[in-house]
Design a protein around this motif. Sequence first.
Motif, PDB file in Angstrom:
ATOM      1  N   THR A 250       0.827  -1.201   0.000  1.00  0.00           N
ATOM      2  CA  THR A 250       0.000   0.000   0.000  1.00  0.00           C
ATOM      3  C   THR A 250       0.864   1.255   0.000  1.00  0.00           C
ATOM      4  N   CYS A 251       1.920   1.258   0.801  1.00  0.00           N
ATOM      5  CA  CYS A 251       2.808   2.422   0.856  1.00  0.00           C
ATOM      6  C   CYS A 251       3.516   2.655  -0.478  1.00  0.00           C
ATOM      7  N   ARG A 252       3.987   1.583  -1.085  1.00  0.00           N
ATOM      8  CA  ARG A 252       4.650   1.730  -2.397  1.00  0.00           C
ATOM      9  C   ARG A 252       3.697   2.294  -3.434  1.00  0.00           C
ATOM     10  N   GLN A 253       2.481   1.771  -3.451  1.00  0.00           N
ATOM     11  CA  GLN A 253       1.498   2.245  -4.411  1.00  0.00           C
ATOM     12  C   GLN A 253       1.124   3.699  -4.130  1.00  0.00           C
ATOM     13  N   LEU A 254       0.971   4.046  -2.864  1.00  0.00           N
ATOM     14  CA  LEU A 254       0.692   5.440  -2.502  1.00  0.00           C
ATOM     15  C   LEU A 254       1.811   6.359  -2.966  1.00  0.00           C
ATOM     16  N   GLN A 255       3.054   5.977  -2.698  1.00  0.00           N
ATOM     17  CA  GLN A 255       4.185   6.803  -3.120  1.00  0.00           C
ATOM     18  C   GLN A 255       4.163   7.042  -4.625  1.00  0.00           C
ATOM     19  N   HIS A 256       3.926   5.982  -5.370  1.00  0.00           N
ATOM     20  CA  HIS A 256       3.910   6.096  -6.826  1.00  0.00           C
ATOM     21  C   HIS A 256       2.782   7.015  -7.297  1.00  0.00           C
ATOM     22  N   GLU A 257       1.571   6.784  -6.793  1.00  0.00           N
ATOM     23  CA  GLU A 257       0.433   7.571  -7.242  1.00  0.00           C
ATOM     24  C   GLU A 257       0.524   9.033  -6.822  1.00  0.00           C
ATOM     25  N   ILE A 258       1.005   9.286  -5.618  1.00  0.00           N
ATOM     26  CA  ILE A 258       1.164  10.667  -5.162  1.00  0.00           C
ATOM     27  C   ILE A 258       2.197  11.378  -6.027  1.00  0.00           C
ATOM     28  N   SER A 259       3.312  10.718  -6.278  1.00  0.00           N
ATOM     29  CA  SER A 259       4.364  11.299  -7.113  1.00  0.00           C
ATOM     30  C   SER A 259       3.841  11.646  -8.505  1.00  0.00           C
ATOM     31  N   GLU A 260       3.138  10.698  -9.119  1.00  0.00           N
ATOM     32  CA  GLU A 260       2.597  10.915 -10.465  1.00  0.00           C
ATOM     33  C   GLU A 260       1.602  12.069 -10.487  1.00  0.00           C
ATOM     34  N   GLN A 261       0.681  12.083  -9.536  1.00  0.00           N
ATOM     35  CA  GLN A 261      -0.370  13.096  -9.514  1.00  0.00           C
ATOM     36  C   GLN A 261       0.191  14.490  -9.249  1.00  0.00           C
ATOM     37  N   VAL A 262       1.084  14.613  -8.276  1.00  0.00           N
ATOM     38  CA  VAL A 262       1.651  15.927  -7.953  1.00  0.00           C
ATOM     39  C   VAL A 262       2.511  16.430  -9.117  1.00  0.00           C
ATOM     40  N   ALA A 263       3.283  15.549  -9.722  1.00  0.00           N
ATOM     41  CA  ALA A 263       4.091  15.943 -10.877  1.00  0.00           C
ATOM     42  C   ALA A 263       3.198  16.426 -12.021  1.00  0.00           C
ATOM     43  N   HIS A 264       2.114  15.716 -12.248  1.00  0.00           N
ATOM     44  CA  HIS A 264       1.181  16.083 -13.319  1.00  0.00           C
ATOM     45  C   HIS A 264       0.537  17.448 -13.057  1.00  0.00           C
ATOM     46  N   LEU A 265       0.113  17.681 -11.823  1.00  0.00           N
ATOM     47  CA  LEU A 265      -0.603  18.917 -11.500  1.00  0.00           C
ATOM     48  C   LEU A 265       0.296  20.136 -11.344  1.00  0.00           C
ATOM     49  N   THR A 266       1.560  19.920 -10.951  1.00  0.00           N
ATOM     50  CA  THR A 266       2.442  21.061 -10.683  1.00  0.00           C
ATOM     51  C   THR A 266       3.525  21.263 -11.735  1.00  0.00           C
ATOM     52  N   GLY A 267       3.832  20.217 -12.483  1.00  0.00           N
ATOM     53  CA  GLY A 267       4.938  20.306 -13.444  1.00  0.00           C
ATOM     54  C   GLY A 267       6.296  20.153 -12.794  1.00  0.00           C
ATOM     55  N   LEU A 268       6.328  19.812 -11.514  1.00  0.00           N
ATOM     56  CA  LEU A 268       7.581  19.627 -10.794  1.00  0.00           C
ATOM     57  C   LEU A 268       8.068  18.189 -10.928  1.00  0.00           C
ATOM     58  N   ASP A 269       9.366  18.008 -10.866  1.00  0.00           N
ATOM     59  CA  ASP A 269       9.945  16.671 -10.800  1.00  0.00           C
ATOM     60  C   ASP A 269       9.950  16.269  -9.322  1.00  0.00           C
ATOM     61  N   ILE A 270       9.300  15.167  -8.990  1.00  0.00           N
ATOM     62  CA  ILE A 270       9.210  14.720  -7.598  1.00  0.00           C
ATOM     63  C   ILE A 270      10.386  13.792  -7.328  1.00  0.00           C
TER      64      ILE A 270
END
Length: 103
Positions: A63-83
């Motif tokens: 669950t933690c690995r999946q959360l890390q991946h999804e949070i990283s993808e979503q924040v990168a998509h919405l902000t344009g930042l490299d996580i």
Amino acid sequence: MIPDRVVARIAARAANTALHRITGPKYASADLTAPRAHATTHEGTARLALTVDLPYPTDITGTCRQLQHEISEQVAHLTGLDISEVMLTVRRLVVSGLPARVR
């Protein structure tokens, strides 16, 4: 440039959405506290630190690995930042979905 507190809010919202999606409807009634996040941005990159509650029983590592991946993808998509990092701290495990014990 996006302020750190804005990136943190986006990360917390992404974590909440991902957690509900990952754990599914059987944990919808669990007493999970909303995720908290802290972000540090520098020159187009961001480091995220989040504190979450997880339902129990669950595959904590998966669950933690999946959360890390999804949070990283979503924040990168919405902000344009490299996580560069998503650090998760599990605040507590919330037992849910168990029938009451009867003697």
